[in-house]
Design a protein around this motif. Structure first.
Motif, mmCIF file in Angstrom:
data_model
loop_
_atom_site.group_PDB
_atom_site.id
_atom_site.type_symbol
_atom_site.label_atom_id
_atom_site.label_comp_id
_atom_site.label_asym_id
_atom_site.label_seq_id
_atom_site.Cartn_x
_atom_site.Cartn_y
_atom_site.Cartn_z
ATOM 1 N N ALA A 8 0.832 -1.205 0.000
ATOM 2 C CA ALA A 8 0.000 0.000 0.000
ATOM 3 C C ALA A 8 0.868 1.256 0.000
ATOM 4 C CB ALA A 8 -0.929 0.003 1.206
ATOM 5 N N ALA A 9 1.931 1.247 0.794
ATOM 6 C CA ALA A 9 2.836 2.400 0.829
ATOM 7 C C ALA A 9 3.493 2.606 -0.525
ATOM 8 C CB ALA A 9 3.895 2.207 1.916
ATOM 9 N N ALA A 10 3.916 1.534 -1.167
ATOM 10 C CA ALA A 10 4.547 1.632 -2.483
ATOM 11 C C ALA A 10 3.566 2.152 -3.527
ATOM 12 C CB ALA A 10 5.108 0.279 -2.902
ATOM 13 N N VAL A 11 2.337 1.654 -3.499
ATOM 14 C CA VAL A 11 1.315 2.090 -4.458
ATOM 15 C C VAL A 11 1.027 3.577 -4.290
ATOM 16 C CG1 VAL A 11 -1.130 1.862 -5.062
ATOM 17 C CG2 VAL A 11 0.275 -0.173 -4.752
ATOM 18 N N CYS A 12 1.059 4.056 -3.060
ATOM 19 C CA CYS A 12 0.805 5.476 -2.790
ATOM 20 C C CYS A 12 2.023 6.352 -3.093
ATOM 21 C CB CYS A 12 0.389 5.666 -1.337
ATOM 22 S SG CYS A 12 -1.249 5.014 -0.987
ATOM 23 N N GLY A 13 3.133 5.729 -3.454
ATOM 24 C CA GLY A 13 4.322 6.488 -3.814
ATOM 25 C C GLY A 13 5.260 6.784 -2.658
ATOM 26 N N PHE A 14 5.025 6.154 -1.513
ATOM 27 C CA PHE A 14 5.915 6.345 -0.375
ATOM 28 C C PHE A 14 7.113 5.416 -0.532
ATOM 29 C CE2 PHE A 14 1.658 7.319 1.474
ATOM 30 C CZ PHE A 14 1.871 8.673 1.646
ATOM 31 N N GLY A 15 8.265 5.869 -0.118
ATOM 32 C CA GLY A 15 9.477 5.079 -0.257
ATOM 33 C C GLY A 15 9.522 3.889 0.675
ATOM 34 N N ALA A 16 10.541 3.080 0.496
ATOM 35 C CA ALA A 16 10.698 1.850 1.278
ATOM 36 C C ALA A 16 10.848 2.134 2.772
ATOM 37 C CB ALA A 16 11.907 1.074 0.770
ATOM 38 N N GLY A 17 11.332 3.309 3.145
ATOM 39 C CA GLY A 17 11.529 3.639 4.550
ATOM 40 C C GLY A 17 10.277 4.115 5.268
ATOM 41 N N PHE A 18 9.167 4.185 4.566
ATOM 42 C CA PHE A 18 7.909 4.643 5.172
ATOM 43 C C PHE A 18 7.436 3.569 6.135
ATOM 44 C CE2 PHE A 18 3.386 5.717 5.290
ATOM 45 C CZ PHE A 18 3.447 7.095 5.393
ATOM 46 N N ASP A 19 7.448 3.870 7.426
ATOM 47 C CA ASP A 19 7.205 2.814 8.405
ATOM 48 C C ASP A 19 5.993 3.044 9.310
ATOM 49 O OD1 ASP A 19 8.229 4.884 9.845
ATOM 50 O OD2 ASP A 19 9.769 3.709 10.850
ATOM 51 N N ILE A 20 5.045 3.871 8.872
ATOM 52 C CA ILE A 20 3.826 4.031 9.659
ATOM 53 C C ILE A 20 2.642 3.490 8.857
ATOM 54 C CG2 ILE A 20 4.715 6.038 10.912
ATOM 55 C CD1 ILE A 20 2.909 7.794 9.188
ATOM 56 N N ASP A 21 1.514 3.338 9.507
ATOM 57 C CA ASP A 21 0.311 2.810 8.868
ATOM 58 C C ASP A 21 -0.167 3.794 7.801
ATOM 59 O OD1 ASP A 21 -2.258 1.994 8.162
ATOM 60 O OD2 ASP A 21 -2.816 1.445 10.203
ATOM 61 N N VAL A 22 -0.216 3.340 6.559
ATOM 62 C CA VAL A 22 -0.599 4.201 5.443
ATOM 63 C C VAL A 22 -2.019 4.729 5.640
ATOM 64 C CG1 VAL A 22 -1.028 4.259 2.953
ATOM 65 C CG2 VAL A 22 0.943 3.055 3.839
#
Length: 52
Positions: A8-22
């Protein structure tokens, strides 16, 4: 973070380091944006959105 949350984070364009609930992140920002628009409407102001 579960695999589905990472996807979900990747689909939204957030990088691999995004570590909170999308969902939590997007809900928080949606709430802030909704309040911004409501305040503008109460003041009879316009909001222009530019999407490139």
């Amino acid at each position: 973070m579960s695999a589905s949350a990472e996807v979900a984070a990747a689909v939204c364009g957030f990088g691999a380091g995004f570590d909170i609930d999308v969902r939590e992140h997007l809900t928080e920002h949606r709430t802030a944006l909704r309040e911004f628009h409501r305040t503008a409407a109460r003041h009879t102001e316009c909001v222009v959105t530019w999407v490139d």
